[in-house]
Design a protein around this motif. Structure first.
Motif, PDB file in Angstrom:
ATOM      1  N   MET A 102       0.753  -1.247  -0.101  1.00 23.05           N
ATOM      2  CA  MET A 102      -0.130   0.094  -0.001  1.00 23.05           C
ATOM      3  C   MET A 102       0.744   1.252   0.040  1.00 23.05           C
ATOM      4  O   MET A 102       1.885   1.337   0.831  1.00 23.05           O
ATOM      5  CB  MET A 102      -0.690  -0.126   1.049  1.00 23.05           C
ATOM      6  N   PRO A 103       0.422   2.329  -0.989  1.00 26.29           N
ATOM      7  CA  PRO A 103       1.487   3.630  -1.012  1.00 26.29           C
ATOM      8  C   PRO A 103       1.739   4.155   0.529  1.00 26.29           C
ATOM      9  O   PRO A 103       0.713   4.071   1.148  1.00 26.29           O
ATOM     10  CB  PRO A 103       0.525   4.453  -1.822  1.00 26.29           C
ATOM     11  N   ARG A 104       2.745   4.828   0.555  1.00 28.50           N
ATOM     12  CA  ARG A 104       3.224   5.362   1.862  1.00 28.50           C
ATOM     13  C   ARG A 104       2.902   6.844   1.568  1.00 28.50           C
ATOM     14  O   ARG A 104       2.775   7.480   0.537  1.00 28.50           O
ATOM     15  CB  ARG A 104       4.861   5.218   2.016  1.00 28.50           C
ATOM     16  N   LEU A 105       2.746   7.526   2.799  1.00 26.08           N
ATOM     17  CA  LEU A 105       2.491   8.963   2.799  1.00 26.08           C
ATOM     18  C   LEU A 105       4.104   9.521   2.485  1.00 26.08           C
ATOM     19  O   LEU A 105       4.791   9.203   2.916  1.00 26.08           O
ATOM     20  CB  LEU A 105       2.126   9.421   3.984  1.00 26.08           C
ATOM     21  N   LYS A 106       3.816  10.796   1.558  1.00 26.64           N
ATOM     22  CA  LYS A 106       4.967  11.469   1.097  1.00 26.64           C
ATOM     23  C   LYS A 106       5.022  12.813   1.612  1.00 26.64           C
ATOM     24  O   LYS A 106       3.845  13.389   1.435  1.00 26.64           O
ATOM     25  CB  LYS A 106       5.415  11.207  -0.388  1.00 26.64           C
ATOM     26  N   PRO A 107       5.810  13.393   2.085  1.00 27.07           N
ATOM     27  CA  PRO A 107       7.197  13.104   2.169  1.00 27.07           C
ATOM     28  C   PRO A 107       7.024  12.412   3.594  1.00 27.07           C
ATOM     29  O   PRO A 107       6.188  12.340   4.206  1.00 27.07           O
ATOM     30  CB  PRO A 107       7.718  14.464   2.582  1.00 27.07           C
ATOM     31  N   PRO A 108       8.152  11.632   3.928  1.00 31.10           N
ATOM     32  CA  PRO A 108       9.445  11.454   3.210  1.00 31.10           C
ATOM     33  C   PRO A 108       9.517  10.726   1.720  1.00 31.10           C
ATOM     34  O   PRO A 108       8.675  10.137   1.820  1.00 31.10           O
ATOM     35  CB  PRO A 108      10.245  10.747   4.220  1.00 31.10           C
ATOM     36  N   HIS A 109       9.931  11.257   1.123  1.00 31.70           N
ATOM     37  CA  HIS A 109      10.179  10.581  -0.363  1.00 31.70           C
ATOM     38  C   HIS A 109      11.286   9.664  -0.271  1.00 31.70           C
ATOM     39  O   HIS A 109      12.302   9.696   0.587  1.00 31.70           O
ATOM     40  CB  HIS A 109      10.751  11.716  -1.417  1.00 31.70           C
ATOM     41  N   PRO A 110      11.060   8.560  -1.069  1.00 30.04           N
ATOM     42  CA  PRO A 110      12.113   7.450  -1.007  1.00 30.04           C
ATOM     43  C   PRO A 110      13.632   7.986  -1.156  1.00 30.04           C
ATOM     44  O   PRO A 110      14.450   7.337  -0.456  1.00 30.04           O
ATOM     45  CB  PRO A 110      11.650   6.751  -2.294  1.00 30.04           C
ATOM     46  N   VAL A 111      13.896   9.096  -1.609  1.00 27.66           N
ATOM     47  CA  VAL A 111      15.402   9.424  -1.933  1.00 27.66           C
ATOM     48  C   VAL A 111      15.760   9.968  -0.499  1.00 27.66           C
ATOM     49  O   VAL A 111      16.974   9.656  -0.125  1.00 27.66           O
ATOM     50  CB  VAL A 111      15.472  10.773  -2.671  1.00 27.66           C
ATOM     51  N   ALA A 112      14.906  10.086   0.639  1.00 28.77           N
ATOM     52  CA  ALA A 112      15.454  10.448   1.949  1.00 28.77           C
ATOM     53  C   ALA A 112      15.150   9.263   2.500  1.00 28.77           C
ATOM     54  O   ALA A 112      16.115   8.767   3.492  1.00 28.77           O
ATOM     55  CB  ALA A 112      14.369  11.547   2.206  1.00 28.77           C
ATOM     56  N   LYS A 113      14.008   8.457   2.505  1.00 28.77           N
ATOM     57  CA  LYS A 113      13.723   7.344   3.184  1.00 28.77           C
ATOM     58  C   LYS A 113      13.058   6.510   2.507  1.00 28.77           C
ATOM     59  O   LYS A 113      11.703   6.602   2.361  1.00 28.77           O
ATOM     60  CB  LYS A 113      12.999   7.843   4.498  1.00 28.77           C
ATOM     61  N   GLY A 114      13.670   5.453   1.971  1.00 29.80           N
ATOM     62  CA  GLY A 114      12.906   4.378   0.978  1.00 29.80           C
ATOM     63  C   GLY A 114      13.176   3.196   1.570  1.00 29.80           C
ATOM     64  O   GLY A 114      12.525   2.712   2.324  1.00 29.80           O
TER      65      GLY A 114
END
Ligand SMILES: Cc1cc2nc3c(=O)[nH]c(=O)nc-3n(C[C@H](O)[C@H](O)[C@H](O)COP(=O)(O)O)c2cc1C
Ligand code: SF4
Ligand code: FES
Lengths: 157, 421
Positions: free
Chosen positions: B187-199
């Motif tokens: 299931m999709p995660r809430l952004k931010p954090p974006h994957p580039v920061a926390k993936g």
């Protein structure tokens, strides 16, 4: 029987070893079991849960999220007929009706002898070869009723 | 004019073998990248090339890579998104089956650029053949020393794993994909954090589409300027379009960005049975439908945006003059209803309502008010959902009513001429 289980458990352990994060082994383990037995039983789920060290319900929860995993009895040939629009435009509907009549089952059902199951699926990413049918792991492209009949009678043998 | 960059060799069956790949110039870019460039120089080069993501959103690739924090003690990951599930899209499958080493080389160079020592190829479960081809190619690359410890003796350690999905369109959404690899319900995660920061595993992670990554070796081989010289100023390079539906020769067509739709339709042999074009999705059903009035549109990010649509995944689905818009959009609505992950109610309930209204219309029980009801439901979904799937589900509905309201009215009044198509 016991021996088989020991062997399978060893292979599952090998899968687990590949991952730094044990839960990442869940999908690969489920794929492995399904490939070997055609479907995934409660017992399999317990074995996997045990190896990973989490509750079996957590495995069930993951398992039920994905459409490709079979639980319960499984057919020898699972026919997945793409019914999204690019295939529909090229006659997927007729192929599906043909299969229902030919196998005397409706979409979602399995034949009495457990040989064939029929399902419709979303786009299989092969739309330039539509209509597309997937049987177990294999794609059959540019399907026609004649080709379908040939494949089914071959599999009936 | 041979403008093919990615599909240059995919028609050669032996291209899958590493020896043929190398004979055709393969793995030179990796050698060059590791020996001649520092990681940040590669990021700079890719940025200068103007390469934008081919997975749907068109985010600038070099820019995405530059967001990866370099001074934190966490591993970094690269994920190649091979989930390809947007209806009408079949280019990534062609690339990985036709030229797997090109993707592997692209992944290796990109990983070096962002400082990742581990990459995952997340491939949809149905692509059993593709997974096998990739696994074989990875093993060949390991034998030759392109993957492993101290690659080519140039000091970079790097490994790739092929990770198979199991049937869920939502896994193509980048954060759902990460949850899938982490062994959770995707299931999709809430952004931010974006994957580039926390993936992946809470570490900095870059997710790129197959086609995006396959461009990277070409940029290193040729130059950023060369790449930027193809296409349009803001949509550089080529794009692989997947043409399906009512055309004579459906297939993948790689052309410079900005190529008019009209030319692409000609390449695909024109509309079937000598019929006329009625409508087309320019980039998959998640992009607003367009009509025969838009035949001259350039197929690039800006031109499509200007006329209210999007480039999306490059899946051009063609509808001829006899196709029913309502039945087509109803089937796509069913797709979104089936694939909604169920996490948020506007998408879960909204797509189901939409489908019920379409079903009613198709069963000839539609009411005049149903057209506005569809639009109202879309209004409640749009912008209120957790991930872009909800918005995407409204695109075919809103755009088809915009251009084909009359057909909706006629259908509901029982006067539609192509009610059976
Ligand atoms: C519902 C949904 C499905 C998606 N499916 C895919 C997919 O199959 N392949 C893909 O590359 N990107 C897909 N995306 C886009 C990814 O989230 C992500 O933007 C992309 O992989 C980034 O790569 P790029 O920058 O190279 O385009 C999807 C997005 C959404 C919202
Ligand atoms: S918008 Fe739909 S697919 Fe996306 S998180 Fe919400 S329910 Fe899931
Ligand atoms: S619509 Fe059937 S394979 Fe894409």
């Amino acid at each position: 029987m016991e021996n088989i289980n020991i062997l399978v458990e060893k292979e599952l352990r090998d899968i687990l070893k590949k991952y730094d994060y044990p839960r990442s082994a869940i999908l690969p383990m489920l794929h492995f079991i399904q490939k070997k037995y055609g479907s995934i039983s409660k017992k399999d789920v317990e074995i996997i849960a045990d190896l990973i060290g989490i509750n079996p319900t957590e495995i069930e929860s993951v398992l039920s999220f994905y459409s490709m995993f079979n639980t319960g009895s499984s057919a020898k040939y699972i026919i997945y007929a793409c019914s999204n629009i690019s295939c529909e435009f090229k006659g997927a509907g007729e192929i599906i009706t043909f299969l229902e009549n030919r196998l005397h089952i409706k979409v979602g059902q399995t034949t009495g002898d457990g040989k064939f199951a029929l399902r419709t699926v979303e786009c299989l990413a092969a739309c330039s070869h539509s209509p597309v049918i997937q049987i177990n792991d294999i794609y059959y492209e540019h399907m026609t009723i004649e080709k379908m009949e040939k494949i089914i009678s071959e599999m009936e043998k | 004019m041979d403008e093919k960059i990615i599909l240059k060799y995919t028609d050669i069956p032996e291209q899958k073998n590493i020896d043929t790949y190398i004979k055709n110039g393969g793995y030179k870019a990796l050698q060059r990248a590791l020996s001649e460039y520092k990681p940040d120089e590669i990021i700079h080069l890719v940025d200068k090339s103007g390469l934008r993501g081919r997975g749907g959103a068109g985010f600038p690739t070099g820019k995405k890579w530059s967001f990866i924090p370099q001074n934190i003690p966490l591993p970094k990951y690269l994920v190649c998104n091979t989930d390809e599930g947007e209806p009408g899209t079949f280019k990534d499958r062609e690339i990985i089956e036709g030229d797997p080493h090109l993707v592997i080389e692209g992944i290796a160079i990109s990983s070096y650029a962002i400082g990742a020592h581990k990459a995952y190829i997340y491939i949809r479960g149905e692509f059993a053949k593709g997974a096998e081809i990739l696994t074989r190619a990875i093993n060949q690359a390991k034998e030759k020393g392109f993957i492993g410890e101290n690659i080519l003796g140039l000091g970079f350690d790097f490994d790739i794993d092929v990770y198979r999905g199991a049937g869920a369109y939502i896994c193509g959404e980048e954060t759902a994909l990460l949850d899938s690899i982490e062994g959770k319900r995707a299931m999709p995660r809430l952004k931010p954090p974006h994957p580039v920061a926390k993936g992946l595993y809470s570490s900095p992670t870059v997710i790129n589409n197959v086609e995006t990554l396959a461009n990277v070796p070409r940029i290193i081989e040729n130059s950023a300027e060369w790449f930027a010289g193809i296409g349009t100023p803001h949509s550089t390079g080529t794009k692989i379009f997947c043409i399906s539906g009512d055309v004579n020769n459906p297939g993948v067509y790689e052309v410079p960005m900005g190529t008019p739709l009209k030319e692409l339709l000609e390449m695909a042999g024109g509309i079937k049975d000598g019929k006329k074009l009625k409508a087309f999705f320019p980039g998959g059903p998640s992009t607003p439908i367009l009509t025969s009035a838009h035949l001259n549109v350039g197929m690039d990010f800006e031109s499509l945006k200007k006329i209210g649509s999007m480039l999306g995944s490059g899946a051009i689905i063609v509808l001829d003059e006899d196709r029913s818009i309502i039945k087509t959009v109803a089937r796509l609505t069913e797709f979104y209803r089936n694939e909604s992950c169920g996490k948020c109610s506007p998408c879960r309930e909204g797509t189901d309502w939409l489908l019920k209204v379409y079903q009613r219309i198709i069963d000839n029980k539609g009411k005049k008010e149903d057209i506005d009801l569809l639009l109202n439901i879309c209004e409640d979904i749009y912008g209120t959902t957790f991930c872009p799937l909800g918005d995407a589900a409204t695109m075919p509905v809103i755009s088809s009513i915009k251009y084909f309201r009359k057909e909706y009215e006629e259908y509901i009044n029982g006067k539609c001429s192509n009610i059976n198509n």
